[in-house]
Design a protein around this motif. Sequence first.
Motif, short mmCIF file in Angstrom:
data_model
loop_
_atom_site.label_atom_id
_atom_site.label_comp_id
_atom_site.label_asym_id
_atom_site.label_seq_id
_atom_site.Cartn_x
_atom_site.Cartn_y
_atom_site.Cartn_z
N GLN A 225 72.87 -22.73 -60.99
CA GLN A 225 72.28 -22.85 -62.32
C GLN A 225 70.76 -22.70 -62.25
OE1 GLN A 225 76.00 -23.42 -64.24
NE2 GLN A 225 74.00 -23.04 -65.07
N SER A 226 70.31 -21.73 -61.49
CA SER A 226 68.87 -21.49 -61.31
C SER A 226 68.28 -20.85 -62.56
CB SER A 226 68.65 -20.58 -60.09
OG SER A 226 69.38 -19.36 -60.23
N ASP A 227 66.98 -21.06 -62.77
CA ASP A 227 66.28 -20.39 -63.88
C ASP A 227 66.53 -18.88 -63.81
OD1 ASP A 227 65.16 -22.73 -64.88
OD2 ASP A 227 63.26 -22.48 -63.80
N PRO A 228 66.73 -18.22 -64.93
CA PRO A 228 66.63 -18.69 -66.31
C PRO A 228 67.93 -19.28 -66.87
CG PRO A 228 67.00 -16.34 -66.34
CD PRO A 228 66.93 -16.73 -64.89
N TYR A 229 68.93 -19.49 -66.03
CA TYR A 229 70.19 -20.07 -66.50
C TYR A 229 69.99 -21.56 -66.79
CZ TYR A 229 72.16 -15.67 -65.04
OH TYR A 229 72.41 -14.33 -64.93
N PRO A 230 70.83 -22.13 -67.66
CA PRO A 230 70.72 -23.57 -67.94
C PRO A 230 70.90 -24.36 -66.64
CG PRO A 230 72.14 -22.50 -69.56
CD PRO A 230 71.87 -21.48 -68.49
N ASN A 231 69.95 -25.23 -66.36
CA ASN A 231 69.94 -25.92 -65.08
C ASN A 231 71.01 -27.00 -65.00
OD1 ASN A 231 66.52 -25.76 -65.70
ND2 ASN A 231 67.46 -24.55 -64.09
N ALA A 232 71.41 -27.30 -63.77
CA ALA A 232 72.23 -28.48 -63.53
C ALA A 232 71.46 -29.71 -64.03
CB ALA A 232 72.54 -28.61 -62.04
N HIS A 233 72.18 -30.67 -64.59
CA HIS A 233 71.46 -31.78 -65.24
C HIS A 233 72.22 -33.08 -65.13
CE1 HIS A 233 74.18 -31.86 -68.76
NE2 HIS A 233 74.23 -30.56 -68.61
N PHE A 234 71.50 -34.16 -65.36
CA PHE A 234 72.07 -35.50 -65.45
C PHE A 234 71.29 -36.27 -66.50
CE2 PHE A 234 68.83 -35.66 -62.12
CZ PHE A 234 68.07 -36.75 -62.49
N THR A 235 71.76 -37.46 -66.83
CA THR A 235 71.07 -38.32 -67.80
C THR A 235 70.65 -39.61 -67.12
OG1 THR A 235 72.40 -37.40 -69.61
CG2 THR A 235 71.24 -39.46 -70.04
N PHE A 236 69.38 -39.97 -67.29
CA PHE A 236 68.87 -41.21 -66.70
C PHE A 236 68.05 -41.94 -67.75
CE2 PHE A 236 65.86 -43.74 -64.17
CZ PHE A 236 66.75 -44.37 -63.30
N ASP A 237 68.41 -43.21 -68.00
CA ASP A 237 67.76 -44.00 -69.04
C ASP A 237 67.73 -43.27 -70.38
OD1 ASP A 237 67.36 -46.11 -67.36
OD2 ASP A 237 65.23 -45.72 -66.99
N GLY A 238 68.82 -42.58 -70.68
CA GLY A 238 68.95 -41.89 -71.96
C GLY A 238 68.25 -40.55 -72.04
N GLN A 239 67.61 -40.13 -70.96
CA GLN A 239 66.88 -38.86 -70.96
C GLN A 239 67.63 -37.82 -70.14
OE1 GLN A 239 62.40 -37.10 -70.02
NE2 GLN A 239 62.91 -39.18 -69.41
N ARG A 240 67.77 -36.63 -70.71
CA ARG A 240 68.37 -35.52 -69.98
C ARG A 240 67.36 -34.98 -68.98
NH1 ARG A 240 72.29 -31.23 -71.92
NH2 ARG A 240 71.92 -29.37 -70.66
N VAL A 241 67.79 -34.82 -67.75
CA VAL A 241 66.91 -34.36 -66.68
C VAL A 241 67.55 -33.17 -65.99
CG1 VAL A 241 65.68 -34.99 -64.57
CG2 VAL A 241 66.11 -36.73 -66.33
N ARG A 242 66.82 -32.08 -65.87
CA ARG A 242 67.31 -30.86 -65.23
C ARG A 242 66.81 -30.80 -63.80
NH1 ARG A 242 66.31 -30.58 -70.45
NH2 ARG A 242 67.63 -29.32 -71.83
N VAL A 243 67.65 -30.32 -62.91
CA VAL A 243 67.31 -30.27 -61.49
C VAL A 243 66.94 -28.85 -61.09
CG1 VAL A 243 68.09 -30.78 -59.16
CG2 VAL A 243 68.93 -32.16 -61.07
#
Length: 311
Positions: A225-243
Amino acid sequence: MRVVTLGYQTWGHRTLSAVLRTEHEVALAVTHPQSDHPYEQMWADSVEDLAAANGVPVHVATRADQALIDAVHAAEPDVIVANNWRTWLPREIYAAPTHGTLNIHDSLLPRYAGFSPVLWALLNRESHVGVTVHRMDEGLDTGPIVAQQAVPVGPASTTTELVLATMDLIEPLVARSLADLAAGTLTEIAQDPAAMTYFHKRSDLESRIDFTSSAADIELLVRAQSDPYPNAHFTFDGQRVRVLAAHVSTGRFGGTPGRVTVPYEGGIAVVCGSSRTVPEPAIVFERLRLDDGTEVSAKQFFGTRGGYIDD
């Protein structure tokens, strides 16, 4: 030969460019209208602009309506060459030319018919990806193969790198296929239906990190899921975070999958894997992107916070 091209984005642009470089006449270039959809903003070289710059008539259509059928028939093509035409084509179009339609698909058919083939192939740890030219029939990517070429997948390859490598195969394959067709030497190899695999479009669900997966699988998802594709992500403290960058830890970590632990090997180690009791390699996050587009190191983002990544 008189050629009609059907295509969109950079794939269609490369295909039209390939035909323009041959001795054949481009009688018509068909493309989709510009879109604000995120996926269609990627690799967005304009077929319409290239055609206009070369004096090629253009027909813009969303789908194969009667106007498009009429335009193709009026162009009297000897062959159609299609690449990244995004809607169904009826027999009135693909069988209209004397030599039918050649479709370009970015996989090594019969495997990875359908959508996002390079990304799916990388996730499945295939040794090669590639491009296939095949005759179009009533199925989806099912017609006889007339040309094919592969490129190797490296141990650190990203989807972006592999997509660019497969794009570079388009022009020589199109040129060769048209030359063979004109000379009457084009060979066709029927696809084996039993060897066919099909993959669907990817959605946001496929980009979400599952921390019960192994660290190797998560690291692979980040590369896929490398740029420019939608990145791999998780949620921490209610915030979406992309890796943006991550690696598999040298040491092993035990505990609950998704537990943020300690600074490690230049990043922050997060427990992952199927067991809570048997230590496994962790995923070490290095670079992250926040919802506002800010890029930060994992150390900056997590600071001294521990805790669990939200399920």
